[in-house]
Design an enzyme around this catalytic site. Structure first.
Site, PDB file in Angstrom:
ATOM      1  CB  VAL A 135      38.016  54.388  56.626  1.00 46.98           C
ATOM      2  CG1 VAL A 135      38.534  54.373  55.202  1.00 46.98           C
ATOM      3  CG2 VAL A 135      36.792  55.297  56.745  1.00 46.98           C
ATOM      4  N   PRO A 136      38.629  50.779  56.585  1.00 47.68           N
ATOM      5  CG  PRO A 136      37.758  48.937  55.444  1.00 47.68           C
ATOM      6  CD  PRO A 136      37.442  50.354  55.834  1.00 47.68           C
ATOM      7  CB  CYS A 137      43.676  52.048  55.819  1.00 50.33           C
ATOM      8  SG  CYS A 137      43.950  52.346  57.565  1.00 50.33           S
ATOM      9  CG  HIS A 138      42.566  46.469  58.447  1.00 53.91           C
ATOM     10  ND1 HIS A 138      41.628  47.381  58.904  1.00 53.91           N
ATOM     11  CD2 HIS A 138      41.903  45.316  58.198  1.00 53.91           C
ATOM     12  CE1 HIS A 138      40.445  46.785  58.937  1.00 53.91           C
ATOM     13  NE2 HIS A 138      40.581  45.526  58.511  1.00 53.91           N
ATOM     14  NE  ARG A 139      38.164  45.117  55.588  1.00 57.60           N
ATOM     15  CZ  ARG A 139      36.924  45.501  55.797  1.00 57.60           C
ATOM     16  NH1 ARG A 139      36.273  46.199  54.896  1.00 57.60           N
ATOM     17  NH2 ARG A 139      36.312  45.162  56.917  1.00 57.60           N
TER      18      ARG A 139
END
Length: 173
Positions: A135-139
């Site tokens: 779940v790409p929270c780095h985005r």
């Protein structure tokens, strides 16, 4: 800390990646955690769980993450789990929809989650995301597109965004 279903049989594995060791966690409901081992977000209950490096689901998650980091994949077969509050799950579902190579601001994320005034709450939920990378929270970035916190550290966040910006993974999927 997110409740990871401590009353359910939980197992974990530690996977080596180009970004360091990741702790992968599963229970009967599926993959429930991906954490950087050297960060303080690793659940303290880990000490009471069984390590199982042969678990098929853990092996699949580790393989997919390493393929992503090696530029061979840009999507995952895992979805946001059922842990967390209703609001957290809404935020995580919206994060999961951010396309590969794109970013959104915390205020955009709050709007997408149906709570446009809850920017700080959306940020807090982002920080409690139990499925880092998948779940790409780095985005998710600041209003001025600046780097804001990341459980794995800002150097890792920059690395992941640079990987995606290069289009490296989209070329080899």
């Amino acid at each position: 800390m997110v409740n990871l279903g401590e009353n359910i049989m939980t197992t974990y594995s530690i996977v080596n990646t180009s970004l360091g060791e990741l702790v992968l966690i599963v229970n009967q409901t599926g993959l429930i955690g991906v954490y950087f081992y050297d960060c303080h977000h690793v659940p303290t209950a880990l000490k009471s769980w069984a390590r199982d490096d042969k678990n098929a689901l853990l092996k699949k998650a580790g393989k997919e993450i390493n393929e992503y980091l090696d530029g061979k994949r840009n999507t995952f077969t895992f979805a946001p789990g059922s842990v967390g509050t209703d609001f957290q799950r809404k935020v995580w579902r919206e994060i999961a929809k951010i396309p590969f190579g794109k970013t959104v601001t915390y205020s955009d994320l709050a709007k997408r989650a149906g709570s446009p005034r809850a920017v700080r709450a959306a940020g807090t939920a982002t920080g409690k995301n139990p499925l880092s990378i998948i779940v790409p929270c780095h985005r998710v970035v600041g209003k001025d597109t600046s780097m804001r916190g990341y459980a794995g550290g800002l150097a890792r966040k920059r690395h992941l965004l640079k990987l995606e910006a290069s289009g490296q993974a989209s070329l080899r999927e």
